[in-house]
Write a protein that holds these residues in place. Structure first.
Motif, PDB file in Angstrom:
ATOM      1  N   LYS A  87     -20.249   0.373   7.752  1.00  0.00           N
ATOM      2  CA  LYS A  87     -21.089   1.402   7.560  1.00  0.00           C
ATOM      3  C   LYS A  87     -20.800   2.237   6.341  1.00  0.00           C
ATOM      4  O   LYS A  87     -21.365   3.009   5.997  1.00  0.00           O
ATOM      5  CB  LYS A  87     -21.388   2.474   8.748  1.00  0.00           C
ATOM      6  CG  LYS A  87     -21.428   1.895  10.144  1.00  0.00           C
ATOM      7  CD  LYS A  87     -22.958   1.390  10.049  1.00  0.00           C
ATOM      8  CE  LYS A  87     -23.292   0.429  11.249  1.00  0.00           C
ATOM      9  NZ  LYS A  87     -22.920   1.212  12.549  1.00  0.00           N
ATOM     10  N   TYR A  88     -19.544   1.882   5.574  1.00  0.00           N
ATOM     11  CA  TYR A  88     -19.226   2.478   4.450  1.00  0.00           C
ATOM     12  C   TYR A  88     -19.240   1.540   3.260  1.00  0.00           C
ATOM     13  O   TYR A  88     -18.848   0.259   3.567  1.00  0.00           O
ATOM     14  CB  TYR A  88     -17.987   3.378   4.510  1.00  0.00           C
ATOM     15  CG  TYR A  88     -18.166   4.431   5.669  1.00  0.00           C
ATOM     16  CD1 TYR A  88     -18.492   5.774   5.102  1.00  0.00           C
ATOM     17  CD2 TYR A  88     -17.999   4.307   6.979  1.00  0.00           C
ATOM     18  CE1 TYR A  88     -18.535   6.759   5.964  1.00  0.00           C
ATOM     19  CE2 TYR A  88     -18.190   5.247   7.804  1.00  0.00           C
ATOM     20  CZ  TYR A  88     -18.581   6.571   7.429  1.00  0.00           C
ATOM     21  OH  TYR A  88     -18.709   7.744   8.380  1.00  0.00           O
ATOM     22  N   ASP A  89     -19.448   2.045   2.119  1.00  0.00           N
ATOM     23  CA  ASP A  89     -19.070   1.031   0.975  1.00  0.00           C
ATOM     24  C   ASP A  89     -17.680   0.939   0.558  1.00  0.00           C
ATOM     25  O   ASP A  89     -17.024   1.856   0.708  1.00  0.00           O
ATOM     26  CB  ASP A  89     -19.735   1.662  -0.278  1.00  0.00           C
ATOM     27  CG  ASP A  89     -21.414   1.849  -0.250  1.00  0.00           C
ATOM     28  OD1 ASP A  89     -21.857   0.885   0.412  1.00  0.00           O
ATOM     29  OD2 ASP A  89     -22.292   2.483  -0.767  1.00  0.00           O
ATOM     30  N   ALA A  90     -17.211  -0.025   0.071  1.00  0.00           N
ATOM     31  CA  ALA A  90     -15.928  -0.391  -0.380  1.00  0.00           C
ATOM     32  C   ALA A  90     -15.455   0.584  -1.473  1.00  0.00           C
ATOM     33  O   ALA A  90     -16.143   0.982  -2.277  1.00  0.00           O
ATOM     34  CB  ALA A  90     -15.711  -1.613  -0.741  1.00  0.00           C
ATOM     35  N   LEU A  91     -14.220   1.375  -1.319  1.00  0.00           N
ATOM     36  CA  LEU A  91     -13.680   2.057  -2.169  1.00  0.00           C
ATOM     37  C   LEU A  91     -12.633   1.227  -3.349  1.00  0.00           C
ATOM     38  O   LEU A  91     -12.094   0.473  -2.621  1.00  0.00           O
ATOM     39  CB  LEU A  91     -12.950   3.219  -1.695  1.00  0.00           C
ATOM     40  CG  LEU A  91     -14.051   4.210  -0.804  1.00  0.00           C
ATOM     41  CD1 LEU A  91     -13.057   5.383  -0.033  1.00  0.00           C
ATOM     42  CD2 LEU A  91     -14.912   4.922  -1.882  1.00  0.00           C
ATOM     43  N   PRO A  92     -12.692   1.544  -4.419  1.00  0.00           N
ATOM     44  CA  PRO A  92     -11.946   1.101  -5.292  1.00  0.00           C
ATOM     45  C   PRO A  92     -10.372   0.976  -4.952  1.00  0.00           C
ATOM     46  O   PRO A  92      -9.602  -0.080  -5.297  1.00  0.00           O
ATOM     47  CB  PRO A  92     -12.031   1.530  -6.639  1.00  0.00           C
ATOM     48  CG  PRO A  92     -12.598   2.996  -6.313  1.00  0.00           C
ATOM     49  CD  PRO A  92     -13.458   2.651  -5.152  1.00  0.00           C
ATOM     50  N   ASN A  93      -9.877   2.104  -4.426  1.00  0.00           N
ATOM     51  CA  ASN A  93      -8.265   2.003  -4.109  1.00  0.00           C
ATOM     52  C   ASN A  93      -8.287   1.760  -2.604  1.00  0.00           C
ATOM     53  O   ASN A  93      -6.915   1.777  -1.858  1.00  0.00           O
ATOM     54  CB  ASN A  93      -7.926   3.533  -4.236  1.00  0.00           C
ATOM     55  CG  ASN A  93      -8.727   4.660  -3.600  1.00  0.00           C
ATOM     56  OD1 ASN A  93      -9.817   4.575  -3.162  1.00  0.00           O
ATOM     57  ND2 ASN A  93      -7.897   5.735  -3.384  1.00  0.00           N
ATOM     58  N   ALA A  98       0.703  -1.248   0.081  1.00  0.00           N
ATOM     59  CA  ALA A  98      -0.035   0.057  -0.118  1.00  0.00           C
ATOM     60  C   ALA A  98       0.758   1.231  -0.023  1.00  0.00           C
ATOM     61  O   ALA A  98       1.847   1.106   0.649  1.00  0.00           O
ATOM     62  CB  ALA A  98      -0.853   0.068   1.103  1.00  0.00           C
ATOM     63  N   ASP A  99       0.296   2.260  -0.566  1.00  0.00           N
ATOM     64  CA  ASP A  99       1.104   3.622  -0.624  1.00  0.00           C
ATOM     65  C   ASP A  99       0.913   4.253   0.935  1.00  0.00           C
ATOM     66  O   ASP A  99       1.676   4.578   1.523  1.00  0.00           O
ATOM     67  CB  ASP A  99       0.510   4.715  -1.463  1.00  0.00           C
ATOM     68  CG  ASP A  99       0.775   4.169  -2.989  1.00  0.00           C
ATOM     69  OD1 ASP A  99       2.055   4.066  -3.277  1.00  0.00           O
ATOM     70  OD2 ASP A  99      -0.321   4.064  -3.902  1.00  0.00           O
ATOM     71  N   VAL A 100      -0.414   4.129   1.441  1.00  0.00           N
ATOM     72  CA  VAL A 100      -0.550   4.446   2.738  1.00  0.00           C
ATOM     73  C   VAL A 100      -1.441   3.369   3.454  1.00  0.00           C
ATOM     74  O   VAL A 100      -2.447   3.097   3.047  1.00  0.00           O
ATOM     75  CB  VAL A 100      -1.490   5.822   2.779  1.00  0.00           C
ATOM     76  CG1 VAL A 100      -1.616   6.292   4.182  1.00  0.00           C
ATOM     77  CG2 VAL A 100      -1.013   6.829   1.734  1.00  0.00           C
ATOM     78  N   LEU A 139     -10.798  11.049   2.701  1.00  0.00           N
ATOM     79  CA  LEU A 139      -9.419  11.119   2.499  1.00  0.00           C
ATOM     80  C   LEU A 139      -8.997   9.993   1.404  1.00  0.00           C
ATOM     81  O   LEU A 139      -8.088  10.337   0.418  1.00  0.00           O
ATOM     82  CB  LEU A 139      -8.429  10.699   3.696  1.00  0.00           C
ATOM     83  CG  LEU A 139      -7.126  10.796   3.732  1.00  0.00           C
ATOM     84  CD1 LEU A 139      -6.635  12.295   3.378  1.00  0.00           C
ATOM     85  CD2 LEU A 139      -6.617  10.229   4.866  1.00  0.00           C
ATOM     86  N   ILE A 140      -9.589   8.852   1.718  1.00  0.00           N
ATOM     87  CA  ILE A 140      -9.251   7.702   0.596  1.00  0.00           C
ATOM     88  C   ILE A 140     -10.029   7.998  -0.762  1.00  0.00           C
ATOM     89  O   ILE A 140      -9.359   7.796  -1.686  1.00  0.00           O
ATOM     90  CB  ILE A 140      -9.910   6.455   1.222  1.00  0.00           C
ATOM     91  CG1 ILE A 140      -8.890   5.955   2.586  1.00  0.00           C
ATOM     92  CG2 ILE A 140      -9.497   5.246   0.197  1.00  0.00           C
ATOM     93  CD1 ILE A 140      -9.466   4.860   3.295  1.00  0.00           C
ATOM     94  N   PRO A 172      -7.626   8.961  -5.378  1.00  0.00           N
ATOM     95  CA  PRO A 172      -7.860   7.665  -6.105  1.00  0.00           C
ATOM     96  C   PRO A 172      -6.216   7.116  -6.807  1.00  0.00           C
ATOM     97  O   PRO A 172      -6.424   6.002  -7.157  1.00  0.00           O
ATOM     98  CB  PRO A 172      -8.818   7.968  -7.166  1.00  0.00           C
ATOM     99  CG  PRO A 172      -8.698   9.197  -7.456  1.00  0.00           C
ATOM    100  CD  PRO A 172      -8.642  10.032  -6.249  1.00  0.00           C
ATOM    101  N   GLU A 173      -5.480   8.073  -6.927  1.00  0.00           N
ATOM    102  CA  GLU A 173      -4.272   7.623  -7.382  1.00  0.00           C
ATOM    103  C   GLU A 173      -3.314   6.850  -6.472  1.00  0.00           C
ATOM    104  O   GLU A 173      -2.345   6.284  -6.858  1.00  0.00           O
ATOM    105  CB  GLU A 173      -3.401   8.871  -7.818  1.00  0.00           C
ATOM    106  CG  GLU A 173      -2.894   9.814  -6.973  1.00  0.00           C
ATOM    107  CD  GLU A 173      -3.815  10.603  -6.302  1.00  0.00           C
ATOM    108  OE1 GLU A 173      -3.351  11.591  -5.345  1.00  0.00           O
ATOM    109  OE2 GLU A 173      -5.149  10.689  -6.588  1.00  0.00           O
TER     110      GLU A 173
END
Length: 298
Positions: A74-80, A26-28, A50-51, A55-56
Motif C-alpha cells: 500500500k506504500y511506494d518504495a522508498l530509496p533508502n 542495513a543500519d536499521v 520513520l524511513i 534518508p541518511e
C-alpha cells in the motif's frame, strides 16, 4: 628524471566480497507484524514516515505474515528501504524428512520448549530453546519439529503434562499454531543489521530478541499499544477456542485451558523481547505499567 608511477592496487576477490557485504548491511532492520507495507494507516504510516524522514540511514524491513503470498503493498518504495523480507508463520524454512541430528537432545528440547511456552519464560528460556534447535536450523530440518515422530512425542508429552482434561484434538492444533510460529521465527534467515527495531512484541518482538541474542547487536522496541493486552482481549473473545474447563469461582484452581495456553505464550514472547531490548518506548505513560508487569525493566 622519470618517475615510475606507483602500481595500481587491486583489491583481492575476498576483500571486494567483504566490502560488498558490509555495504549491504542495513543500519536499521525494522520488524513489523501484520502491517507495513501491506496495510494502510496506523502503525504502517508511522513506519513509512520513520524511513522517509531519515534518508541518511539504510533500512530493511521484515514483514511478518501468516502465510504466502503477501498482499499488495500500500506504500511506494522508498530509496533508502533496500530490502523487504517476508517471514511467514506457516513456514519452517527447512526440508522435510526426519533424520535425527546426533547433537539433538529430545528430552532437553522438550523441557526447554515447555519452560518457554508454558511457564512465562523470558530471554534465558528463549536462548536455551534456540541453542537446542541450532542443529536442526543448521541442517535445515526444522520442519521435523512439526511433522515427525519427534513432533508427535513433543505434543503428547506436553498434553499429558499440561492439559489432559482438554480435548486432544483442540490442544494439538493450538500447539501446532503456537509452536509452528515459534519454529518459523527461530529458523527464518536473519538479515544483518546494526540495530533491530521492532514496533511490537508478539512474533516481531520474539524475532528482535532472537536477533539480539544471535548477533550481539542492540535491539529496541517502540510500542503504539500493548500487544499482549490486545491479544489477551482477542483470546478471551475468540469463539474458535473451545471452553472445556469450568473453574466456577474457584480462585485457587491452577488448571489451565487453551486460552491460558495462548495467553502465556504471548506473555513469554513479550518478556523475552523486553529483556533483550536496550530501549523500551511507548506512546504514553499509561502503557508503562503493563510493560513492566510483562517483564520490562522500570
Amino acid at each position: 628524471m622519470l618517475v615510475r608511477p606507483e602500481p595500481r592496487r587491486t583489491r583481492s576477490p575476498l576483500a571486494r566480497l567483504l566490502r560488498s557485504r558490509k555495504a549491504q548491511i542495513a543500519d536499521v532492520c525494522l520488524i513489523v507484524e501484520g502491517a507495513y507495507p501491506h496495510v494502510a494507516g496506523g502503525v504502517s504510516t508511522w513506519v513509512h514516515g520513520l524511513i522517509r524522514r531519515q534518508p541518511e540511514l539504510r533500512f530493511s524491513v521484515i514483514a511478518i505474515l501468516p502465510e504466502p503470498p503477501p498482499p499488495v503493498a500500500k506504500y511506494d518504495a522508498l530509496p533508502n528501504l533496500h530490502r523487504l523480507h517476508h517471514l511467514y508463520l506457516s513456514e519452517t524454512y527447512g526440508r522435510r524428512g526426519w533424520r535425527r541430528p546426533s547433537s539433538l537432545d529430545q528430552a532437553a528440547f522438550d523441557q526447554a520448549a515447555h519452560a518457554f511456552l508454558s511457564t512465562g519464560g523470558g530471554l534465558g528460556e528463549l536462548g536455551k530453546v534456540e541453542q537446542l534447535i541450532g542443529p536442526l536450523v543448521k541442517e535445515r530440518r526444522t520442519a521435523d519439529l512439526l511433522d515427525s515422530t519427534l513432533a508427535w512425542n513433543l505434543v503428547c508429552d506436553l498434553y499429558a503434562r499440561e492439559m489432559p482434561h482438554e480435548s486432544f484434538l483442540h490442544f494439538f492444533w493450538a500447539w501446532r499454531a503456537l509452536f509452528g510460529g515459534l519454529v518459523a521465527t527461530l529458523s527464518f534467515p536473519l538479515p544483518e543489521a546494526r540495530v533491530y527495531h521492532t514496533v511490537s512484541t508478539g512474533y516481531a518482538g520474539l524475532l528482535a530478541a532472537r536477533a539480539s541474542v544471535e548477533t550481539g547487536r542492540p535491539a529496541m522496541i517502540t510500542e503504539h499499544g500493548v500487544y499482549t493486552n490486545e491479544r489477551r482481549i482477542e483470546i478471551l473473545q475468540a469463539e474458535w477456542i473451545v471452553d472445556t474447563l469450568d473453574k466456577g469461582f474457584a480462585i485457587h484452581d491452577l488448571r489451565r485451558d487453551l486460552r491460558d495456553f495462548w495467553t502465556t505464550a504471548f506473555e513469554s514472547y513479550a518478556r523475552a523481547c523486553y529483556e533483550a531490548c536496550t530501549d523500551v518506548i511507548t506512546l504514553h505513560g499509561g502503557n508503562q505499567s503493563a510493560q513492566i508487569m510483562q517483564g520490562a525493566s522500570p
